[in-house]
Design an enzyme around this catalytic site. Structure first.
Site, PDB file in Angstrom:
ATOM      1  N   HIS A   1      49.540  51.011  19.540  1.00 58.18           N
ATOM      2  CA  HIS A   1      48.381  51.980  18.801  1.00 58.18           C
ATOM      3  C   HIS A   1      47.760  51.665  17.259  1.00 58.18           C
ATOM      4  CE1 HIS A   1      48.086  55.682  17.189  1.00 58.18           C
ATOM      5  NE2 HIS A   1      48.741  56.860  17.738  1.00 58.18           N
TER       6      HIS A   1
ATOM      7  N   LYS B   1      34.959  62.080  38.796  1.00 60.31           N
ATOM      8  CA  LYS B   1      33.677  61.744  39.626  1.00 60.31           C
ATOM      9  C   LYS B   1      33.845  59.917  39.358  1.00 60.31           C
ATOM     10  CE  LYS B   1      30.519  65.497  38.025  1.00 60.31           C
ATOM     11  NZ  LYS B   1      29.184  65.096  37.173  1.00 60.31           N
TER      12      LYS B   1
ATOM     13  N   ARG C   1      42.003  56.975  23.123  1.00 54.74           N
ATOM     14  CA  ARG C   1      43.327  57.329  23.777  1.00 54.74           C
ATOM     15  C   ARG C   1      42.912  57.335  25.952  1.00 54.74           C
ATOM     16  NH1 ARG C   1      47.930  60.689  21.358  1.00 54.74           N
ATOM     17  NH2 ARG C   1      48.296  59.242  19.450  1.00 54.74           N
TER      18      ARG C   1
ATOM     19  N   ARG D   1      47.569  65.089  16.060  1.00 51.00           N
ATOM     20  CA  ARG D   1      47.089  64.443  14.655  1.00 51.00           C
ATOM     21  C   ARG D   1      46.276  63.238  15.133  1.00 51.00           C
ATOM     22  NH1 ARG D   1      51.529  66.249  14.746  1.00 51.00           N
ATOM     23  NH2 ARG D   1      51.718  65.536  16.657  1.00 51.00           N
ATOM     24  N   THR D   2      46.476  62.078  15.459  1.00 51.83           N
ATOM     25  CA  THR D   2      45.366  61.496  16.142  1.00 51.83           C
ATOM     26  C   THR D   2      43.695  61.539  16.430  1.00 51.83           C
ATOM     27  OG1 THR D   2      47.161  59.959  16.751  1.00 51.83           O
ATOM     28  CG2 THR D   2      45.310  58.802  16.922  1.00 51.83           C
TER      29      THR D   2
HETATM   30  C1  NCD Z   1      52.731  58.391  18.830  1.00 55.27           C
HETATM   31  C2  NCD Z   1      51.669  58.566  19.406  1.00 55.27           C
HETATM   32  O1  NCD Z   1      51.206  58.705  20.021  1.00 55.27           O
HETATM   33  O2  NCD Z   1      52.416  57.572  20.272  1.00 55.27           O
HETATM   34  N1  NCD Z   1      51.855  59.900  18.099  1.00 55.27           N
HETATM   35  C3  NCD Z   1      50.800  59.853  17.197  1.00 55.27           C
HETATM   36  O3  NCD Z   1      50.237  59.330  17.506  1.00 55.27           O
HETATM   37  N2  NCD Z   1      50.971  60.282  15.946  1.00 55.27           N
HETATM   38  C4  NCD Z   1      53.908  59.557  19.009  1.00 55.27           C
HETATM   39  C5  NCD Z   1      54.083  59.724  19.793  1.00 55.27           C
HETATM   40  O4  NCD Z   1      53.262  60.471  20.601  1.00 55.27           O
HETATM   41  O5  NCD Z   1      56.244  60.022  19.477  1.00 55.27           O
END
Ligand code: NCD
Length: 305
Positions: free
Chosen positions: A134, A85, A106, A55-56
């Protein structure tokens, strides 16, 4: 730190920032439906993912494309980028910022996104750093609540499950502290919310209670915030296994809840939230996905519009 304006932590937003983002996000549906938006024409987003995501990453990329911009992406930075590297995050930030106008990142380590931002000459957005934070998921969760109830004030929000390792819960607490809400923290003893976050809630005068039994309180909840056990952040999978099935949101549980309650989950779900709930009006987790695109469009516009 570079001079560009970044989104690194949920704590950087004030209450008025949040309300402004909600308002701006709520205007994005019309932009999407209108098609052919060119606000970001000629601008490039780089998405650098060192940890799995569905999703993100797609949400950020969709947001940029909906605004008429372009995207370059690496979903597998840990194994296929120069990190392999031994390039430093500072250098990666510096280099990518010479090509892109905005970076989304991320990483499994808390604080890693800040290191990359130090080298970047363009805005960097934290799309999740370890168990820390997040910020954009938390924002879209707040936006979903705001859309559903028209406000956040005076609601009873119940977070249930892995309060220790979920960066989503941590981010939600950071935002909820700006509103007069009641928070119920339901988890096993071992998975309680970190002390620093609890101290911050207290410091902000937030009324919160820690408990282990969800059924005891379900009837007073307005927002039921759920997430999976974050097994990748335990010492071993076996360790995480002990907590599986401890809490389960199913139709039977919902029969004890308010008719106007909403159920949130950032997804992916595993076994904490049953598919039988999907048809219930209170299930908002798939709407959260669309809300996320609107929020991220608003943020991109704010940073580089
Ligand atoms: C979450 C995350 O990555 O922290 N997912 C997301 O971003 N939609 C929740 C999760 O991984 O459980």
């Amino acid at each position: 730190m570079s001079k560009a304006k970044h989104i690194l932590a949920s704590s950087q937003f004030s209450k008025s920032d949040l309300l402004e983002i909600f308002k701006s996000a709520s205007e994005m549906k019309a932009v999407i439906e209108g098609g052919a938006c060119e606000v970001m024409k000629g601008k490039i987003m780089a998405t650098l993912f060192f940890e799995p995501s569905t999703r993100t990453r797609f949400s950020f990329e969709t947001a940029m494309l909906r605004l008429g911009g372009s995207v370059i992406s690496n979903a597998d930075m840990m194994t296929t980028s120069s990190t392999k590297k031994r390039e430093t995050l500072f250098d990666t930030g510096k280099v990518v910022s010479k090509m892109a106008d905005i970076i989304v990142m991320r990483h499994p380590e808390g604080g890693a996104v800040t290191k990359l931002a130090e080298g970047s000459e363009v805005p960097v957005i934290n799309a999740g750093d370890g168990a820390f934070d997040h910020p954009t998921q938390g924002l879209l969760d707040m936006y979903t609540i705001w859309k559903e109830f028209g406000q956040i004030d005076n609601l009873c929000v119940c977070m249930v499950g892995d309060l220790k390792h979920s960066r989503v819960f941590h981010s939600q607490c950071e935002y909820l502290k700006h509103f007069p809400v009641k928070i119920l923290l339901v988890s096993p003893e071992e998975l309680r919310l970190p002390e620093t976050i609890k101290m911050d809630l207290s410091h902000n005068g937030i009324d919160f209670t820690e408990l282990t039994d969800l059924r005891e309180v379900i009837s007073e909840v307005d927002v039921l915030s759920t997430t999976r056990i974050q097994e990748e952040r335990f010492e071993s999978v076996g360790d995480a296994e002990r907590f599986r099935n401890m809490y389960r949101v199913d139709s039977e549980l919902l029969s004890l809840a308010k008719k106007e309650m909403i159920v949130l989950n950032p997804l992916p779900r595993v076994d904490e939230l049953l598919p039988e709930v999907d048809g219930d009006r209170r299930a908002k987790y798939f709407e959260q996905v669309s809300n996320g695109v609107e929020v991220r469009m608003a943020l991109i516009k704010q940073l580089i519009g």
